[in-house]
Design a protein around this motif. Structure first.
Motif, PDB file in Angstrom:
ATOM      1  N   ASP A 177       0.808  -1.223   0.000  1.00  5.97           N
ATOM      2  CA  ASP A 177       0.000   0.000   0.000  1.00  5.97           C
ATOM      3  C   ASP A 177       0.842   1.275   0.000  1.00  5.97           C
ATOM      4  O   ASP A 177       0.303   2.372   0.183  1.00  5.97           O
ATOM      5  CB  ASP A 177      -1.020   0.007   1.143  1.00  5.97           C
ATOM      6  CG  ASP A 177      -0.389   0.048   2.531  1.00  5.97           C
ATOM      7  OD1 ASP A 177       0.831   0.290   2.629  1.00  5.97           O
ATOM      8  OD2 ASP A 177      -1.114  -0.167   3.517  1.00  5.97           O
ATOM      9  N   GLU A 178       2.135   1.145  -0.240  1.00  6.72           N
ATOM     10  CA  GLU A 178       2.980   2.321  -0.458  1.00  6.72           C
ATOM     11  C   GLU A 178       3.295   2.501  -1.938  1.00  6.72           C
ATOM     12  O   GLU A 178       3.268   3.611  -2.463  1.00  6.72           O
ATOM     13  CB  GLU A 178       4.278   2.210   0.350  1.00  6.72           C
ATOM     14  CG  GLU A 178       4.052   2.307   1.852  1.00  6.72           C
ATOM     15  CD  GLU A 178       5.360   2.264   2.628  1.00  6.72           C
ATOM     16  OE1 GLU A 178       6.424   2.017   1.999  1.00  6.72           O
ATOM     17  OE2 GLU A 178       5.323   2.486   3.847  1.00  6.72           O
ATOM     18  N   THR A 179       3.596   1.410  -2.627  1.00  8.23           N
ATOM     19  CA  THR A 179       3.915   1.485  -4.056  1.00  8.23           C
ATOM     20  C   THR A 179       2.743   1.059  -4.921  1.00  8.23           C
ATOM     21  O   THR A 179       2.746   1.282  -6.119  1.00  8.23           O
ATOM     22  CB  THR A 179       5.103   0.570  -4.402  1.00  8.23           C
ATOM     23  OG1 THR A 179       4.708  -0.791  -4.183  1.00  8.23           O
ATOM     24  CG2 THR A 179       6.319   0.885  -3.561  1.00  8.23           C
ATOM     25  N   TRP A 180       1.764   0.388  -4.338  1.00 10.12           N
ATOM     26  CA  TRP A 180       0.597  -0.166  -5.011  1.00 10.12           C
ATOM     27  C   TRP A 180       0.952  -1.245  -6.021  1.00 10.12           C
ATOM     28  O   TRP A 180       0.225  -1.481  -6.981  1.00 10.12           O
ATOM     29  CB  TRP A 180      -0.276   0.947  -5.601  1.00 10.12           C
ATOM     30  CG  TRP A 180      -0.861   1.765  -4.501  1.00 10.12           C
ATOM     31  CD1 TRP A 180      -0.385   2.955  -4.018  1.00 10.12           C
ATOM     32  CD2 TRP A 180      -1.960   1.407  -3.657  1.00 10.12           C
ATOM     33  NE1 TRP A 180      -1.136   3.370  -2.933  1.00 10.12           N
ATOM     34  CE2 TRP A 180      -2.115   2.430  -2.696  1.00 10.12           C
ATOM     35  CE3 TRP A 180      -2.837   0.321  -3.625  1.00 10.12           C
ATOM     36  CZ2 TRP A 180      -3.104   2.414  -1.712  1.00 10.12           C
ATOM     37  CZ3 TRP A 180      -3.820   0.304  -2.650  1.00 10.12           C
ATOM     38  CH2 TRP A 180      -3.947   1.330  -1.709  1.00 10.12           C
ATOM     39  N   ALA A 181       2.088  -1.903  -5.795  1.00 10.65           N
ATOM     40  CA  ALA A 181       2.446  -3.075  -6.590  1.00 10.65           C
ATOM     41  C   ALA A 181       1.796  -4.317  -5.988  1.00 10.65           C
ATOM     42  O   ALA A 181       1.641  -4.418  -4.772  1.00 10.65           O
ATOM     43  CB  ALA A 181       3.959  -3.249  -6.614  1.00 10.65           C
ATOM     44  N   ILE A 182       1.404  -5.247  -6.849  1.00  9.74           N
ATOM     45  CA  ILE A 182       0.970  -6.560  -6.372  1.00  9.74           C
ATOM     46  C   ILE A 182       2.233  -7.363  -6.098  1.00  9.74           C
ATOM     47  O   ILE A 182       3.011  -7.637  -7.015  1.00  9.74           O
ATOM     48  CB  ILE A 182       0.091  -7.270  -7.411  1.00  9.74           C
ATOM     49  CG1 ILE A 182      -1.227  -6.512  -7.590  1.00  9.74           C
ATOM     50  CG2 ILE A 182      -0.187  -8.714  -6.996  1.00  9.74           C
ATOM     51  CD1 ILE A 182      -2.130  -7.075  -8.678  1.00  9.74           C
TER      52      ILE A 182
END
Length: 259
Positions: free
Chosen positions: A171-176
């Motif tokens: 939830d900082e980079t929004w990468a899976i």
């Protein structure tokens, strides 16, 4: 921090001037496996349209309060380009959407966030947005729904191992960061994590994800449980088991190269 998509579902969405609804699902791209839009359930506020919020506007995730703060007003959201529920997210819509908000497009460069390798770098230095130029490494994104991909079968090098149960996102980079795989039909009661970086290919038509790893290697991997804390120690052990380098190492190197 790492959090499951299903945990975020129904989190309250707070704009600058009031609640707009709750988290419904997410759209991600099939190249970087990064969240591109949060889909909001706005109840009866904006009927007949998909309300999409890009990560640029997601300022904080408050887990205990089950709340996500959005740096937009209700008026901004209401007047943003409209997308009907029965329409896919087209490139034309995305161009209009990003133009409306004045954000640099994520598909305009080689990195996870276009010209920028690491998302917080953008949000903490918005002055650099004006320096952005689209380069020859621009790419054509294909967006997928987390809800639609849940249930896809996972094919190891020597047979099926289960299906996608959920996604773990940063939830900082929004990468899976991981797909949570339920192996109930092969290894009852067990779940494992698979990184998108280990995926060989995805057959979107057949709803199947292929990884070039034998089933026994997956079976011996550190087990994932609902109670498990996704600490860096756990992640180190997981990546070590598969003989892979951690995503955090790659991203730190990318950030260093961009400065």
């Amino acid at each position: 921090m790492l959090i499951k998509v299903k945990t975020l579902k129904d989190f309250k969405l707070d704009s600058l001037d009031g609640e707009i609804g709750k988290v419904e699902e997410f759209y991600f791209d099939d190249l970087h496996w990064t969240i591109r839009y949060l889909v909001a359930n706005t109840n009866n506020w904006l009927t007949g349209r998909q309300v999409l919020i890009a990560p640029y506007a997601l300022t904080s995730v408050m887990r205990e309060e089950k709340d996500i703060a959005i740096s937009l007003t209700k008026k901004q959201i209401e007047e943003s380009p409209s997308l009907s529920y029965d329409k896919p997210v087209s490139r034309q819509f995305e161009g209009d959407y990003y133009g409306y908000y004045g954000w640099p497009v994520y598909w305009g460069g080689p990195y996870m966030w276009g010209a920028y390798p690491y998302f917080p770098y953008i949000i903490r230095d918005s002055g650099k947005w004006g320096q952005y130029v689209q380069d020859q490494n621009a790419w054509d994104p294909h967006l997928r729904s987390t809800e639609a991909v849940t249930g896809y079968r996972i094919q190891a090098s020597d047979g099926e191992i289960g299906h996608v149960e959920d996604f773990v996102i940063d939830d900082e980079t929004w990468a899976i960061r991981y797909l949570i795989v339920d192996t109930q039909n092969w290894w009852p009661g067990k779940k494992v994590l698979i990184s998108p970086k280990w995926i060989e290919r995805v057959s979107w038509n057949d709803s199947k994800v292929f990884i070039n790893v034998p089933r026994e290697t997956i079976k011996q991997a550190p087990e994932y449980t609902e109670e498990a804390l996704l600490t860096r120690d756990y992640e180190n052990g997981l990546h070590r088991h598969y003989g892979r380098q951690g995503y955090w190492i790659d991203e730190e190197a990318s950030v260093g190269q961009s400065h």
